[in-house]
Structures are given as C-alpha cells and as structure tokens.
Scaffold this motif. Structure first.
Motif, PDB file in Angstrom:
ATOM      1  N   ALA A  68       0.835  -1.212   0.000  1.00 23.09           N
ATOM      2  CA  ALA A  68       0.000   0.000   0.000  1.00 23.09           C
ATOM      3  C   ALA A  68       0.867   1.258   0.000  1.00 23.09           C
ATOM      4  N   VAL A  69       1.892   1.320   0.847  1.00 23.00           N
ATOM      5  CA  VAL A  69       2.806   2.469   0.830  1.00 23.00           C
ATOM      6  C   VAL A  69       3.549   2.494  -0.499  1.00 23.00           C
ATOM      7  N   ASP A  70       3.852   1.309  -1.033  1.00 26.95           N
ATOM      8  CA  ASP A  70       4.562   1.250  -2.312  1.00 26.95           C
ATOM      9  C   ASP A  70       3.743   1.868  -3.445  1.00 26.95           C
ATOM     10  N   THR A  71       2.427   1.742  -3.381  1.00 25.84           N
ATOM     11  CA  THR A  71       1.568   2.335  -4.411  1.00 25.84           C
ATOM     12  C   THR A  71       1.598   3.858  -4.323  1.00 25.84           C
ATOM     13  N   VAL A  72       1.562   4.388  -3.100  1.00 34.08           N
ATOM     14  CA  VAL A  72       1.676   5.839  -2.905  1.00 34.08           C
ATOM     15  C   VAL A  72       3.055   6.311  -3.373  1.00 34.08           C
ATOM     16  N   ASN A  73       4.087   5.554  -3.025  1.00 34.29           N
ATOM     17  CA  ASN A  73       5.443   5.889  -3.449  1.00 34.29           C
ATOM     18  C   ASN A  73       5.539   5.909  -4.971  1.00 34.29           C
ATOM     19  N   ASP A  74       4.932   4.920  -5.636  1.00 35.10           N
ATOM     20  CA  ASP A  74       4.949   4.899  -7.101  1.00 35.10           C
ATOM     21  C   ASP A  74       4.256   6.122  -7.683  1.00 35.10           C
ATOM     22  N   ALA A  75       3.171   6.566  -7.041  1.00 35.69           N
ATOM     23  CA  ALA A  75       2.468   7.762  -7.519  1.00 35.69           C
ATOM     24  C   ALA A  75       3.369   8.989  -7.418  1.00 35.69           C
ATOM     25  N   VAL A  76       4.080   9.123  -6.309  1.00 34.71           N
ATOM     26  CA  VAL A  76       5.015  10.249  -6.137  1.00 34.71           C
ATOM     27  C   VAL A  76       6.149  10.139  -7.147  1.00 34.71           C
ATOM     28  N   GLN A  77       6.647   8.929  -7.338  1.00 32.66           N
ATOM     29  CA  GLN A  77       7.784   8.707  -8.233  1.00 32.66           C
ATOM     30  C   GLN A  77       7.426   8.881  -9.710  1.00 32.66           C
ATOM     31  N   THR A  78       6.143   9.029 -10.025  1.00 30.92           N
ATOM     32  CA  THR A  78       5.723   9.227 -11.411  1.00 30.92           C
ATOM     33  C   THR A  78       6.397  10.452 -12.019  1.00 30.92           C
ATOM     34  N   PHE A  79       6.696  11.427 -11.212  1.00 31.47           N
ATOM     35  CA  PHE A  79       7.368  12.628 -11.700  1.00 31.47           C
ATOM     36  C   PHE A  79       8.887  12.503 -11.589  1.00 31.47           C
ATOM     37  N   ILE A  80       9.354  11.788 -10.586  1.00 34.27           N
ATOM     38  CA  ILE A  80      10.788  11.722 -10.308  1.00 34.27           C
ATOM     39  C   ILE A  80      11.509  10.752 -11.246  1.00 34.27           C
ATOM     40  N   ARG A  81      10.986   9.550 -11.418  1.00 34.75           N
ATOM     41  CA  ARG A  81      11.685   8.537 -12.220  1.00 34.75           C
ATOM     42  C   ARG A  81      11.892   8.956 -13.676  1.00 34.75           C
ATOM     43  N   PRO A  82      10.867   9.435 -14.389  1.00 34.02           N
ATOM     44  CA  PRO A  82      11.127   9.885 -15.766  1.00 34.02           C
ATOM     45  C   PRO A  82      12.096  11.074 -15.838  1.00 34.02           C
ATOM     46  N   SER A  83      11.997  11.992 -14.863  1.00 30.86           N
ATOM     47  CA  SER A  83      12.929  13.134 -14.841  1.00 30.86           C
ATOM     48  C   SER A  83      14.364  12.658 -14.659  1.00 30.86           C
ATOM     49  N   MET A  84      14.539  11.700 -13.744  1.00 31.65           N
ATOM     50  CA  MET A  84      15.880  11.158 -13.513  1.00 31.65           C
ATOM     51  C   MET A  84      16.369  10.408 -14.743  1.00 31.65           C
ATOM     52  N   GLY A  85      15.470   9.678 -15.407  1.00 29.13           N
ATOM     53  CA  GLY A  85      15.843   8.990 -16.640  1.00 29.13           C
ATOM     54  C   GLY A  85      16.329   9.959 -17.701  1.00 29.13           C
ATOM     55  N   GLY A  86      15.626  11.089 -17.861  1.00 26.09           N
ATOM     56  CA  GLY A  86      16.042  12.108 -18.821  1.00 26.09           C
ATOM     57  C   GLY A  86      17.376  12.719 -18.465  1.00 26.09           C
ATOM     58  N   LEU A  87      17.577  13.008 -17.184  1.00 25.55           N
ATOM     59  CA  LEU A  87      18.840  13.594 -16.720  1.00 25.55           C
ATOM     60  C   LEU A  87      20.011  12.653 -16.971  1.00 25.55           C
ATOM     61  N   ILE A  88      19.859  11.403 -16.577  1.00 23.78           N
ATOM     62  CA  ILE A  88      20.954  10.442 -16.699  1.00 23.78           C
ATOM     63  C   ILE A  88      21.248  10.139 -18.164  1.00 23.78           C
ATOM     64  N   PHE A  89      20.209  10.026 -18.992  1.00 23.98           N
ATOM     65  CA  PHE A  89      20.420   9.792 -20.427  1.00 23.98           C
ATOM     66  C   PHE A  89      21.220  10.943 -21.029  1.00 23.98           C
ATOM     67  N   ALA A  90      20.799  12.168 -20.729  1.00 24.29           N
ATOM     68  CA  ALA A  90      21.485  13.347 -21.281  1.00 24.29           C
ATOM     69  C   ALA A  90      22.931  13.432 -20.800  1.00 24.29           C
ATOM     70  N   ALA A  91      23.150  13.156 -19.519  1.00 23.72           N
ATOM     71  CA  ALA A  91      24.499  13.254 -18.960  1.00 23.72           C
ATOM     72  C   ALA A  91      25.436  12.226 -19.568  1.00 23.72           C
ATOM     73  N   THR A  92      24.974  10.984 -19.699  1.00 22.37           N
ATOM     74  CA  THR A  92      25.864   9.941 -20.210  1.00 22.37           C
ATOM     75  C   THR A  92      26.017  10.006 -21.726  1.00 22.37           C
ATOM     76  N   SER A  93      24.979  10.453 -22.439  1.00 24.23           N
ATOM     77  CA  SER A  93      25.136  10.540 -23.892  1.00 24.23           C
ATOM     78  C   SER A  93      26.054  11.691 -24.278  1.00 24.23           C
ATOM     79  N   ALA A  94      26.219  12.652 -23.373  1.00 23.57           N
ATOM     80  CA  ALA A  94      27.141  13.759 -23.637  1.00 23.57           C
ATOM     81  C   ALA A  94      28.559  13.451 -23.161  1.00 23.57           C
ATOM     82  N   ALA A  95      28.735  12.337 -22.462  1.00 22.65           N
ATOM     83  CA  ALA A  95      30.066  11.971 -21.977  1.00 22.65           C
ATOM     84  C   ALA A  95      30.925  11.515 -23.157  1.00 22.65           C
ATOM     85  N   GLY A  96      31.945  12.264 -23.467  1.00 25.88           N
ATOM     86  CA  GLY A  96      32.766  12.035 -24.653  1.00 25.88           C
ATOM     87  C   GLY A  96      33.479  10.708 -24.690  1.00 25.88           C
ATOM     88  N   ASN A  97      33.836  10.154 -23.512  1.00 29.87           N
ATOM     89  CA  ASN A  97      34.583   8.900 -23.529  1.00 29.87           C
ATOM     90  C   ASN A  97      33.677   7.682 -23.695  1.00 29.87           C
TER      91      ASN A  97
END
Length: 199
Positions: A68-97
């Motif tokens: 039950a708490v996990d469902t509430v956590n997933d609702a909160v994470q709906t904004f955080i997880r995709p944002s983090m995915g975008g951040l990490i994708f952008a950071a690593t795809s720009a890493a020259g090495n």
C-alpha cells in the motif's frame, strides 16, 4: 551509438528505482576515469549530490517494500523517475569517452526526451504490475517484487555503463518479465475470486 544504449539502459533502470542509476553514474564518474561527465553535469559526482542520492535511495528501498505504501510511493515517483531517466540519459550521452557522437552532443534534448520516455514506460509497467502483485499475494509479494526490481536496476545500470551492447536484450527481457508477472498474478487473482464466490 554506445552512449545512446547506455542512456537507454540507465533510463530503464531509473524507471525501476530513480536513485540507483544516478548513484552508479555518480560513483563511477567520481572514482574512476571510465566515465567523464561533461561540465554541465559534473555536479552529479559531487559529494553533496551523492549524499542526497544515498539518503533518497535508502528511503525508496524501505518505502517500496511496504504494501500500500509502495503504491503511494509509485504515484510520487511518477514525476521523479522519468525526470531522472532524462537527466541520466542526457548526462551519459554527452560523456565524450562513452561515444564520440557529435550529433548527440549537439542535440542534448534528444537524450532528455528518450530518457523520459524510456523511464516513463518502465515506471508505468512497474506501477501497473505492483498493485496486482500486492492484491494477488495479499501484500506478501511487495518486498520480493521490490527487491527484484532493485536488483534489476543495479544490474541494468552496470550493464548499461560497462557492456551497453547487451542493453537491448535486457530491455526486452525486462518487458517480458513485467508482462508475464502481471498476467500471472491477474490469473491467480481471478481463480481466487472464483473460489471465494463459489464458497
């Protein structure tokens, strides 16, 4: 090409747990020369970012294992997880090495969008499957499912950084497992409901 696969793998891992791929990238960039983040993303490997990420990871690991708490956590994470995915994708795809793709470096928005979409899809699958798992197992499946998701996030993050060629295989496997798990629990729940209705 490799940077895009790395970004996809890390974004998918963020869909399961936002803070694991963040910390994997931060620690590898901080303590090795294998991954050098560009100047605009260098803050990711700072001690304060690592510390905040570790505290948030600890909270996520605990909350995600309580039914039950996990469902509430997933609702909160709906904004955080995709944002983090975008951040990490952008950071690593720009890493020259990781890749010498000037196109990805010149078009960082593509990485952000792909990261948000990839992470959002995985998060959506997790969010749909978890209530079915909780209901089908009377809550006992929550800690098991959460532990498997955390392990998958760690494994996918490490593979994405060190062996990005395998990312496609792991993403297909992850999609299959999420679908199979959701269908299995749904079938089990229907059988249980039928038995309850007959009795």
């Amino acid at each position: 090409m490799f940077a895009a696969l790395t970004g996809m793998g890390l974004s998918a891992a963020a869909g399961l747990n936002a803070y694991i791929p963040f910390l994997v990238v931060a620690l590898i960039a901080r303590f090795t020369d294998y991954l050098t983040l560009p100047q605009g993303y260098a803050w990711i490997e700072s001690w304060w970012a690592i510390g905040i990420g570790a505290v948030l990871l600890l909270a996520e690991v605990v909350l995600d294992k309580i039914p039950a708490v996990d469902t509430v956590n997933d609702a909160v994470q709906t904004f955080i997880r995709p944002s983090m995915g975008g951040l990490i994708f952008a950071a690593t795809s720009a890493a020259g090495n990781l890749d010498h793709s000037t196109w990805m470096t010149q078009n960082p928005w593509v990485g952000v969008v792909l990261g948000i979409v990839t992470s959002g899809l995985v998060h959506g699958g997790k969010t749909l499957a978890r209530p079915a798992i909780n209901a089908g197992t009377l809550g006992f499946g929550a800690p098991v499912a959460s532990t498997v998701e955390d392990g998958a996030s760690i494994g996918l993050s490490l593979v994405a950084v060190f062996v990005p060629v395998l990312v496609i295989v792991l993403l297909v496997a992850l999609a299959w497992v999420l679908g199979w798990l959701w269908l299995t629990v749904r079938r089990w729940r229907r059988r249980r409901d039928r038995r309850t209705a007959v009795a």
